[in-house]
Design an enzyme around this catalytic site. Structure first.
Site, PDB file in Angstrom:
ATOM      1  N   TYR A 110      -2.545   1.813  15.302  1.00 21.23           N
ATOM      2  CA  TYR A 110      -1.858   0.946  14.109  1.00 21.23           C
ATOM      3  C   TYR A 110      -0.861  -0.082  14.908  1.00 21.23           C
ATOM      4  CZ  TYR A 110       1.287   0.991  10.133  1.00 21.23           C
ATOM      5  OH  TYR A 110       2.066   0.366   9.012  1.00 21.23           O
ATOM      6  N   LYS A 135      -0.829  -3.915  13.960  1.00 22.52           N
ATOM      7  CA  LYS A 135       0.145  -4.711  13.487  1.00 22.52           C
ATOM      8  C   LYS A 135       0.612  -5.699  14.598  1.00 22.52           C
ATOM      9  CE  LYS A 135       0.276  -2.553   9.514  1.00 22.52           C
ATOM     10  NZ  LYS A 135      -0.144  -3.311   8.437  1.00 22.52           N
TER      11      LYS A 135
HETATM   12  P1  NAP Z   1      -0.193   2.868   0.588  1.00 23.11           P
HETATM   13  O1  NAP Z   1       1.115   3.445  -0.330  1.00 23.11           O
HETATM   14  O2  NAP Z   1      -0.979   3.905   1.433  1.00 23.11           O
HETATM   15  O3  NAP Z   1      -1.054   1.883   0.031  1.00 23.11           O
HETATM   16  C1  NAP Z   1      -2.124   1.281   0.557  1.00 23.11           C
HETATM   17  C2  NAP Z   1      -2.673   0.339  -0.149  1.00 23.11           C
HETATM   18  O4  NAP Z   1      -3.975  -0.377   0.583  1.00 23.11           O
HETATM   19  C3  NAP Z   1      -3.534   0.906  -1.313  1.00 23.11           C
HETATM   20  O5  NAP Z   1      -3.530   0.122  -2.452  1.00 23.11           O
HETATM   21  C4  NAP Z   1      -4.967   0.907  -0.805  1.00 23.11           C
HETATM   22  O6  NAP Z   1      -6.067   0.843  -1.824  1.00 23.11           O
HETATM   23  C5  NAP Z   1      -4.912  -0.293   0.015  1.00 23.11           C
HETATM   24  N1  NAP Z   1      -6.099  -0.242   1.071  1.00 23.11           N
HETATM   25  C6  NAP Z   1      -6.164   0.621   1.955  1.00 23.11           C
HETATM   26  N2  NAP Z   1      -7.187   0.591   2.758  1.00 23.11           N
HETATM   27  C7  NAP Z   1      -8.057  -0.328   2.094  1.00 23.11           C
HETATM   28  C8  NAP Z   1      -9.370  -0.824   2.229  1.00 23.11           C
HETATM   29  N3  NAP Z   1     -10.073  -0.481   3.143  1.00 23.11           N
HETATM   30  N4  NAP Z   1      -9.698  -1.844   1.364  1.00 23.11           N
HETATM   31  C9  NAP Z   1      -8.858  -2.102   0.185  1.00 23.11           C
HETATM   32  N5  NAP Z   1      -7.595  -1.700   0.155  1.00 23.11           N
HETATM   33  C10 NAP Z   1      -7.162  -0.712   1.067  1.00 23.11           C
HETATM   34  O7  NAP Z   1       0.630   2.062   1.787  1.00 23.11           O
HETATM   35  P2  NAP Z   1       2.006   1.227   1.816  1.00 23.11           P
HETATM   36  O8  NAP Z   1       2.778   2.291   2.477  1.00 23.11           O
HETATM   37  O9  NAP Z   1       2.225   0.439   0.360  1.00 23.11           O
HETATM   38  O10 NAP Z   1       1.600   0.220   2.866  1.00 23.11           O
HETATM   39  C11 NAP Z   1       1.461  -1.154   2.609  1.00 23.11           C
HETATM   40  C12 NAP Z   1       1.400  -1.880   3.676  1.00 23.11           C
HETATM   41  O11 NAP Z   1       2.622  -1.745   4.520  1.00 23.11           O
HETATM   42  C13 NAP Z   1       0.385  -1.332   4.804  1.00 23.11           C
HETATM   43  O12 NAP Z   1      -0.052  -2.428   5.527  1.00 23.11           O
HETATM   44  C14 NAP Z   1       1.422  -0.631   6.044  1.00 23.11           C
HETATM   45  O13 NAP Z   1       0.721  -0.557   7.205  1.00 23.11           O
HETATM   46  C15 NAP Z   1       2.730  -1.317   5.850  1.00 23.11           C
HETATM   47  N6  NAP Z   1       3.739  -0.752   6.123  1.00 23.11           N
HETATM   48  C16 NAP Z   1       4.091   0.561   5.531  1.00 23.11           C
HETATM   49  C17 NAP Z   1       5.179   1.139   5.677  1.00 23.11           C
HETATM   50  C18 NAP Z   1       5.804   2.306   5.033  1.00 23.11           C
HETATM   51  O14 NAP Z   1       6.791   3.085   5.543  1.00 23.11           O
HETATM   52  N7  NAP Z   1       5.234   2.633   3.881  1.00 23.11           N
HETATM   53  C19 NAP Z   1       5.870   0.739   6.980  1.00 23.11           C
HETATM   54  C20 NAP Z   1       5.684  -0.246   7.877  1.00 23.11           C
HETATM   55  C21 NAP Z   1       4.489  -0.881   7.432  1.00 23.11           C
HETATM   56  P3  NAP Z   1      -6.467   2.229  -2.733  1.00 23.11           P
HETATM   57  O15 NAP Z   1      -5.151   2.194  -3.879  1.00 23.11           O
HETATM   58  O16 NAP Z   1      -7.582   1.934  -3.381  1.00 23.11           O
HETATM   59  O17 NAP Z   1      -6.686   3.295  -1.991  1.00 23.11           O
END
Ligand code: NAP
Length: 249
Positions: free
Chosen positions: A155, A159
């Site tokens: 990851y 990133k």
């Molecule tokens: P999340 O709640 O797990 O949602 C992930 C989203 O990405 C979902 O809509 C999922 O689709 C989609 N996705 C995953 N794999 C996919 C694929 N192969 N093809 C198409 N869509 C896909 O994640 P989040 O926390 O909102 O994170 C969003 C972004 O922020 C990510 O890049 C993550 O790395 C980054 N981020 C998050 C955090 C945190 O603390 N949450 C911190 C740093 C960075 P489905 O709905 O269809 O499953």
């Protein structure tokens, strides 16, 4: 109120969490949003919430870890909407584990979903932006890509790669009026972090490292992202904006 001149955006990972918040925030600003997620139910529900609230949205189910699937979807989309003005590469997954226990599949899936997807979407959607001499690309990276995180070799590498891609594309597209920036969230309350946020003892330990002493909300990220997509952010490119409650100062 930010300024958006009749723009269309494509947001990946818009079915849940941060991506859903970004799609909703842009839609509230009058932007037409293409909501991409892996499952049709997920992006369908997100697009429905936007349209029910009076916004303009459509759903597009694409597995972003599959470059050929992105090419097919982007080609079909551009037939209908020849110019997507704003691209938010947000879709992401984690498959955590210490290096010696990390499988090839976990490495490859995380790199393909988080990093290679940005290469493919940008390759397809940025050309019309450069022709139009206006565009906004925002890549959602992570604090893990800046400072590293034990157990997240795949990851963190993905990133960090997104940051290098952001800076390079900012240089390549600058003369065409297309800006490319990244947002690096810290710990945000979404499905991705329920295993930390939902456990009081672990949550308290994490928050010791967060000067603002709370987990972030998806809206904390979507407001920064919407700003970077607006007219007002036209003189900002190649930057990484950390939104983490002060954790990685
Ligand atoms: P999340 O709640 O797990 O949602 C992930 C989203 O990405 C979902 O809509 C999922 O689709 C989609 N996705 C995953 N794999 C996919 C694929 N192969 N093809 C198409 N869509 C896909 O994640 P989040 O926390 O909102 O994170 C969003 C972004 O922020 C990510 O890049 C993550 O790395 C980054 N981020 C998050 C955090 C945190 O603390 N949450 C911190 C740093 C960075 P489905 O709905 O269809 O499953």
């Amino acid at each position: 109120m930010l300024t958006f001149k009749n723009r269309t955006a494509l947001v990946t990972g818009a079915g849940r969490g941060i991506g859903k918040a970004i799609a909703e925030t842009l839609a509230r600003e009058g932007v037409t949003v293409v909501c991409v997620s892996k499952s049709a139910d997920s992006c369908g529900a997100a697009a429905a919430v936007i349209t029910q609230a009076g916004g303009k949205a459509r759903a597009l189910a694409v597995d972003v870890s599959d470059g050929a699937a992105i090419a097919k979807a982007a080609e079909a989309l551009l037939q209908e909407i020849p110019l997507i003005d704003i691209l938010v590469n947000n879709a992401g997954i984690t498959r955590d584990g210490l290096l010696f226990r990390m499988s090839d599949a976990d490495w490859n899936d995380v790199i393909a979903t988080n990093l290679t997807s940005c290469f493919h979407w940008t390759k397809h959607l940025a050309r019309p932006m450069t022709r139009a001499r206006w565009g906004r690309i925002v890549n959602i990276t992570s604090v893990s890509g800046i400072v590293g995180n034990a157990g997240q070799a795949n990851y963190s590498a993905a990133k960090a790669g997104m940051i290098g891609l952001t800076k390079t594309l900012a240089r390549e597209f600058a003369s065409r009026g297309v800006t490319v920036n990244a947002v690096a969230p810290g710990f945000i309350k979404t499905d991705m972090t329920t295993e930390f946020v939902g456990k009081p003892e672990l949550a308290a330990r994490i928050l010791e490292a967060v000067p603002l002493r709370r987990f972030g909300e998806a809206a904390d990220i979507s407001s920064m992202c919407a700003y970077l997509c607006s007219e007002e952010a036209g003189y900002i490119t190649g930057q990484v904006f950390t939104v983490d409650g002060g954790m990685a100062m």
